[in-house]
Write a protein that holds these residues in place. Structure first.
Motif, PDB file in Angstrom:
ATOM      1  N   THR A 153       2.126 -10.996   2.026  1.00  0.00           N
ATOM      2  CA  THR A 153       1.628  -9.764   2.636  1.00  0.00           C
ATOM      3  C   THR A 153       0.389  -9.374   1.834  1.00  0.00           C
ATOM      4  O   THR A 153       0.055 -10.021   0.839  1.00  0.00           O
ATOM      5  CB  THR A 153       2.661  -8.627   2.581  1.00  0.00           C
ATOM      6  OG1 THR A 153       2.851  -8.224   1.217  1.00  0.00           O
ATOM      7  CG2 THR A 153       3.992  -9.048   3.191  1.00  0.00           C
ATOM      8  N   THR A 197       6.731 -13.878  -7.999  1.00  0.00           N
ATOM      9  CA  THR A 197       6.157 -12.831  -7.165  1.00  0.00           C
ATOM     10  C   THR A 197       4.819 -12.459  -7.773  1.00  0.00           C
ATOM     11  O   THR A 197       4.734 -12.206  -8.976  1.00  0.00           O
ATOM     12  CB  THR A 197       7.083 -11.595  -7.108  1.00  0.00           C
ATOM     13  OG1 THR A 197       8.347 -12.001  -6.588  1.00  0.00           O
ATOM     14  CG2 THR A 197       6.498 -10.507  -6.242  1.00  0.00           C
ATOM     15  N   PHE A 239       5.109 -14.321  -2.455  1.00  0.00           N
ATOM     16  CA  PHE A 239       6.313 -14.911  -3.021  1.00  0.00           C
ATOM     17  C   PHE A 239       6.169 -16.428  -2.942  1.00  0.00           C
ATOM     18  O   PHE A 239       5.953 -16.978  -1.862  1.00  0.00           O
ATOM     19  CB  PHE A 239       7.538 -14.441  -2.235  1.00  0.00           C
ATOM     20  CG  PHE A 239       8.846 -14.932  -2.775  1.00  0.00           C
ATOM     21  CD1 PHE A 239       9.412 -14.356  -3.906  1.00  0.00           C
ATOM     22  CD2 PHE A 239       9.519 -15.967  -2.152  1.00  0.00           C
ATOM     23  CE1 PHE A 239      10.615 -14.801  -4.403  1.00  0.00           C
ATOM     24  CE2 PHE A 239      10.731 -16.422  -2.634  1.00  0.00           C
ATOM     25  CZ  PHE A 239      11.284 -15.830  -3.766  1.00  0.00           C
ATOM     26  N   ASN A 246       0.181  -6.992  -0.102  1.00  0.00           N
ATOM     27  CA  ASN A 246       0.606  -6.402  -1.374  1.00  0.00           C
ATOM     28  C   ASN A 246       1.440  -7.316  -2.258  1.00  0.00           C
ATOM     29  O   ASN A 246       1.695  -6.983  -3.415  1.00  0.00           O
ATOM     30  CB  ASN A 246       1.405  -5.118  -1.113  1.00  0.00           C
ATOM     31  CG  ASN A 246       0.572  -4.063  -0.431  1.00  0.00           C
ATOM     32  OD1 ASN A 246      -0.588  -3.862  -0.771  1.00  0.00           O
ATOM     33  ND2 ASN A 246       1.154  -3.421   0.558  1.00  0.00           N
ATOM     34  N   GLU A 247       1.890  -8.455  -1.702  1.00  0.00           N
ATOM     35  CA  GLU A 247       2.796  -9.292  -2.479  1.00  0.00           C
ATOM     36  C   GLU A 247       2.827 -10.714  -1.923  1.00  0.00           C
ATOM     37  O   GLU A 247       2.792 -10.921  -0.716  1.00  0.00           O
ATOM     38  CB  GLU A 247       4.193  -8.684  -2.436  1.00  0.00           C
ATOM     39  CG  GLU A 247       5.186  -9.311  -3.361  1.00  0.00           C
ATOM     40  CD  GLU A 247       6.474  -8.504  -3.422  1.00  0.00           C
ATOM     41  OE1 GLU A 247       6.561  -7.599  -4.274  1.00  0.00           O
ATOM     42  OE2 GLU A 247       7.371  -8.770  -2.595  1.00  0.00           O
ATOM     43  N   ARG A 297       1.096 -10.175  -7.266  1.00  0.00           N
ATOM     44  CA  ARG A 297       0.515  -8.995  -6.607  1.00  0.00           C
ATOM     45  C   ARG A 297      -0.986  -8.973  -6.873  1.00  0.00           C
ATOM     46  O   ARG A 297      -1.466  -9.576  -7.850  1.00  0.00           O
ATOM     47  CB  ARG A 297       1.167  -7.739  -7.141  1.00  0.00           C
ATOM     48  CG  ARG A 297       2.658  -7.697  -6.817  1.00  0.00           C
ATOM     49  CD  ARG A 297       3.262  -6.338  -6.953  1.00  0.00           C
ATOM     50  NE  ARG A 297       4.639  -6.384  -6.499  1.00  0.00           N
ATOM     51  CZ  ARG A 297       5.690  -6.305  -7.304  1.00  0.00           C
ATOM     52  NH1 ARG A 297       5.535  -6.113  -8.594  1.00  0.00           N
ATOM     53  NH2 ARG A 297       6.904  -6.370  -6.800  1.00  0.00           N
ATOM     54  N   ALA A 323       3.974 -10.727 -11.157  1.00  0.00           N
ATOM     55  CA  ALA A 323       4.870  -9.579 -11.316  1.00  0.00           C
ATOM     56  C   ALA A 323       6.220 -10.034 -11.859  1.00  0.00           C
ATOM     57  O   ALA A 323       6.858  -9.326 -12.636  1.00  0.00           O
ATOM     58  CB  ALA A 323       5.041  -8.861  -9.984  1.00  0.00           C
ATOM     59  N   LEU A 382      -4.784 -12.549  -8.399  1.00  0.00           N
ATOM     60  CA  LEU A 382      -3.407 -12.075  -8.398  1.00  0.00           C
ATOM     61  C   LEU A 382      -2.860 -12.049  -9.815  1.00  0.00           C
ATOM     62  O   LEU A 382      -3.311 -12.806 -10.682  1.00  0.00           O
ATOM     63  CB  LEU A 382      -2.524 -12.994  -7.545  1.00  0.00           C
ATOM     64  CG  LEU A 382      -2.908 -13.159  -6.077  1.00  0.00           C
ATOM     65  CD1 LEU A 382      -2.030 -14.217  -5.420  1.00  0.00           C
ATOM     66  CD2 LEU A 382      -2.811 -11.837  -5.334  1.00  0.00           C
TER      67      LEU A 382
END
Length: 134
Positions: free
Chosen positions: A103, A127, A108, A105-106, A129, A77, A74
């Motif tokens: 998810t 965050t 947190f 895509n991301e 990604r 972001a 990861l």
């Protein structure tokens, strides 16, 4: 392939510090934040602190290597934090994190830095990604 990330996953705790006066002076020089509160015992004592507080941005930046070590697949972001209570020179700092949302895509993550008082010094968030394919 890395294991799937789930809500509630905890990041491995990271311990940093303690920071001494010379390391805070070096940080002040390279960051441009030479606020005497971070460098002068008398200034810190005048506002009721036992020692100068560590620069908040120095502590917030310490989350970046913790996040990278946790999941190299990861990229960060964004990262932000709220400075809740001073963490003082000479204290060991414990950094922790917990996944609040995930998810494909991301991700947190809630971040917390604890000083000697065991109350949060920083409460933050990041965050992350998936790393783009090269």
């Amino acid at each position: 392939m890395s294991d799937p990330i789930k809500v509630g996953d905890k990041l491995p705790e990271t311990v940093i510090g303690p920071f001494d006066a010379p390391s805070l002076a070096r940080y002040a020089e390279v960051s441009g934040d030479a606020n005497p509160l971070h460098l002068d015992d008398a200034v810190a004592a005048a506002i009721g602190l036992a020692a100068p507080p560590v620069h908040g941005m120095k502590l917030l930046a310490a989350f970046e290597p913790m996040l990278r070590a946790w999941r190299g697949d990861l990229v960060i972001a964004s990262i932000a934090g709220k400075f809740v209570q001073p963490i003082l020179r000479g204290e060991t700092v414990k950094l922790s994190g917990r996944v609040l949302r995930a998810t494909e895509n991301e991700v947190f993550v809630r971040l917390v830095a604890y000083g000697a008082a065991r109350a949060p010094g920083i409460v933050g968030e990041a965050t992350l990604r998936p790393r783009p394919a090269t």
